[in-house]
Design a protein around this motif. Sequence first.
Motif, PDB file in Angstrom:
ATOM      1  N   LEU A 175       0.459  -1.000  -0.142  1.00  0.00           N
ATOM      2  CA  LEU A 175       0.165  -0.137   0.551  1.00  0.00           C
ATOM      3  C   LEU A 175       0.784   1.335   0.131  1.00  0.00           C
ATOM      4  N   SER A 176       2.467   1.116   0.369  1.00  0.00           N
ATOM      5  CA  SER A 176       3.115   2.238   1.148  1.00  0.00           C
ATOM      6  C   SER A 176       3.564   2.282  -1.170  1.00  0.00           C
ATOM      7  N   ALA A 177       3.479   1.249  -0.949  1.00  0.00           N
ATOM      8  CA  ALA A 177       4.558   1.564  -2.054  1.00  0.00           C
ATOM      9  C   ALA A 177       3.402   2.407  -3.859  1.00  0.00           C
ATOM     10  N   ALA A 178       1.997   1.449  -3.665  1.00  0.00           N
ATOM     11  CA  ALA A 178       1.289   1.862  -4.409  1.00  0.00           C
ATOM     12  C   ALA A 178       1.217   3.709  -4.165  1.00  0.00           C
ATOM     13  N   THR A 179       1.200   3.572  -2.833  1.00  0.00           N
ATOM     14  CA  THR A 179       1.363   5.716  -2.836  1.00  0.00           C
ATOM     15  C   THR A 179       2.055   5.807  -3.252  1.00  0.00           C
ATOM     16  N   THR A 180       3.172   6.190  -3.342  1.00  0.00           N
ATOM     17  CA  THR A 180       4.356   6.293  -3.972  1.00  0.00           C
ATOM     18  C   THR A 180       4.466   6.374  -5.217  1.00  0.00           C
ATOM     19  N   TYR A 181       3.741   5.309  -5.893  1.00  0.00           N
ATOM     20  CA  TYR A 181       3.432   5.729  -7.410  1.00  0.00           C
ATOM     21  C   TYR A 181       3.202   6.342  -8.017  1.00  0.00           C
ATOM     22  N   LEU A 182       1.165   6.378  -6.930  1.00  0.00           N
ATOM     23  CA  LEU A 182       0.462   7.619  -7.257  1.00  0.00           C
ATOM     24  C   LEU A 182       0.915   8.882  -7.521  1.00  0.00           C
ATOM     25  N   GLN A 183       1.957   9.377  -6.310  1.00  0.00           N
ATOM     26  CA  GLN A 183       2.343  10.510  -5.965  1.00  0.00           C
ATOM     27  C   GLN A 183       3.339  10.813  -7.264  1.00  0.00           C
ATOM     28  N   ALA A 184       4.589   9.663  -8.204  1.00  0.00           N
ATOM     29  CA  ALA A 184       5.076  10.390  -8.665  1.00  0.00           C
ATOM     30  C   ALA A 184       4.677  10.569 -10.299  1.00  0.00           C
ATOM     31  N   SER A 185       3.753   9.788 -10.421  1.00  0.00           N
ATOM     32  CA  SER A 185       2.306   9.197 -11.410  1.00  0.00           C
ATOM     33  C   SER A 185       1.529  10.646 -10.986  1.00  0.00           C
ATOM     34  N   GLN A 186       1.194  11.189 -10.737  1.00  0.00           N
ATOM     35  CA  GLN A 186       0.925  12.920  -9.967  1.00  0.00           C
ATOM     36  C   GLN A 186       1.563  14.110 -10.275  1.00  0.00           C
ATOM     37  N   LYS A 215      -5.204   7.403  -4.542  1.00  0.00           N
ATOM     38  CA  LYS A 215      -4.519   7.797  -3.124  1.00  0.00           C
ATOM     39  C   LYS A 215      -4.638   8.602  -2.199  1.00  0.00           C
ATOM     40  N   GLY A 216      -5.612   8.910  -1.693  1.00  0.00           N
ATOM     41  CA  GLY A 216      -6.728   8.976  -0.524  1.00  0.00           C
ATOM     42  C   GLY A 216      -7.512   7.630  -0.420  1.00  0.00           C
ATOM     43  N   GLN A 217      -8.172   6.908  -1.098  1.00  0.00           N
ATOM     44  CA  GLN A 217      -8.923   5.602  -1.114  1.00  0.00           C
ATOM     45  C   GLN A 217      -7.364   4.658   0.113  1.00  0.00           C
ATOM     46  N   ILE A 218      -6.428   4.879  -0.845  1.00  0.00           N
ATOM     47  CA  ILE A 218      -5.124   3.285  -0.442  1.00  0.00           C
ATOM     48  C   ILE A 218      -5.150   3.819   1.278  1.00  0.00           C
ATOM     49  N   LEU A 219      -4.803   5.566   1.025  1.00  0.00           N
ATOM     50  CA  LEU A 219      -4.250   5.608   2.381  1.00  0.00           C
ATOM     51  C   LEU A 219      -5.476   5.159   4.021  1.00  0.00           C
ATOM     52  N   ARG A 220      -6.467   5.114   3.146  1.00  0.00           N
ATOM     53  CA  ARG A 220      -8.280   5.139   4.009  1.00  0.00           C
ATOM     54  C   ARG A 220      -8.133   3.849   3.880  1.00  0.00           C
ATOM     55  N   ALA A 221      -7.741   2.885   3.088  1.00  0.00           N
ATOM     56  CA  ALA A 221      -7.236   1.521   4.063  1.00  0.00           C
ATOM     57  C   ALA A 221      -6.469   1.150   5.076  1.00  0.00           C
ATOM     58  N   GLY A 222      -5.641   1.510   4.442  1.00  0.00           N
ATOM     59  CA  GLY A 222      -4.640   1.795   5.779  1.00  0.00           C
ATOM     60  C   GLY A 222      -5.422   1.879   7.508  1.00  0.00           C
ATOM     61  N   ALA A 223      -5.483   2.867   7.163  1.00  0.00           N
ATOM     62  CA  ALA A 223      -6.364   3.248   7.884  1.00  0.00           C
ATOM     63  C   ALA A 223      -7.250   2.429   8.920  1.00  0.00           C
TER      64      ALA A 223
END
Length: 487
Positions: free
Chosen positions: A280-291, A312-320
């Motif tokens: 999930l952290s890796a996916a967030t990093t990739y989304l930030q780079a794409s953004q 990205k918000g949904q991925i962070l929400r899933a982790g929470a």
Amino acid sequence: MTGTRSASEKLFSMATVRTYRGWKAYLLAVLAVLACFTLRAALELIGHFYYLPMVPAVVVTAMLARRGPTLLAIALCIAGNVALVAREGLVDTVVNAGLFLVVGCVIAEICWAQRRMHRRSIELTRTLAGRNAVLDTVLATVPVVILDREGRVRRLTPAAAGLFGVDGPRAAGRPFADLVHGFDLARQGEQASNGPLEAPTGHWIGRRPDGRPLVLSLQMGVMPEASEEDYAAVCVTDLTEAETATERARDLDLQLHQVWRLNSLGEMAATLAHELNQPLSAATTYLQASQRDIERAGLIGQSAARTLELAKGQILRAGAIIRRMREMLTSGKRTVVDERISSMIDDLRPAFALIGRERGVEIRTVIANNDDFVRAERIQFQQALINLVRNAADAVTARANPVVVIRGEALGEEGYRVTVEDNGPGISGDIESIFRPMTTTKSSGMGLGLSVTRTIVENHGGTLTVGRSDLGGAAFTVDMPRGGEAP
């Protein structure tokens, strides 16, 4: 019962005849013969008597002594008569002496037979008195109800009257169905066999005046020579406390099962949170780079950038969400109070017995109940212990004499130690690996049992370790602290 015993003792003392032995018996024979010769001398004033006055000497000696003294008495009687009485000739003397010898021996045999019958009657009287005493004791302590042919109460033992909460004499004449719901003597009598009576609902339900129900087991016996007055005897067994204990054991097992499910879910959530956190952290990093790349495209990429921000918000929400589930299921607030180890283990004895029966394993408990107070959440600790016992029982099922022993000992100020050991094959390889989630040697296991157990123990501030048992198998040791809130 005391009156019966006293009467029996008086009867024995009156019926017991003293038996003379040794020199006293021979002295008795001599004195009896002398007394009879004295009697005969007195009788000479009114007529001539020869052997007839000697008969009492033989009777007294035979009743109070053995064969030797009795034969001596007969011989002395014959010798005295031969010496003191003048006969017409030798033949007359021999014939009369022989007749007295035969008559004396016959009388002695009759006396000895009477003595044997007397002793036998005393033994039978004692046996019957003992059986009556046992019967009185049984009837005083066992609930028994005597019924007539119509199913009415004839008599109740004191225990039965106390069980049903009624007055024995006043209950006489009442239908037994007033005390036991659904009892029908006519239908039960059709079974034509003495023994347990089966109720339609499994157990009979008794009625008390105070409204408290009774769970009962009935056994009936029809009297061999039944009359209209006394026809059958019903033995009543109170199962109320046993059923209550069984119900408590069921409730405890249900609570343990529910706690185990929650703990397993918590351990699974913790494992998933750990395993999914990195992707999930890796996916967030990739989304930030794409953004950032899309933002360089200017106005054309603004719409796509907003979409990536939502993802990205949904991925962070899933982790929470996963972290909150883990905290809720594994680190929620618990009611930790002072508990006694011996009391918590006593509650588990029915569960241990069930595990032992299902797996054919002997489960022993050796618990020191002194200084055994610890801070614990009762259900959680019991669930951890029951899981260790189940694992130990599974490990020894292939053994010839499978044994699981639960030991408890105080460690002074350091706390209390509980050890679950078995005579199974033990643990080979990396011992610590068995506590890792998803690690199992069972084909149908999830690999969460020992991981959950260690989590429970550590949440109480204790430690769970494993080593080699003196029985040859594994030994799991739980050290619980004395005081202080569990972390």
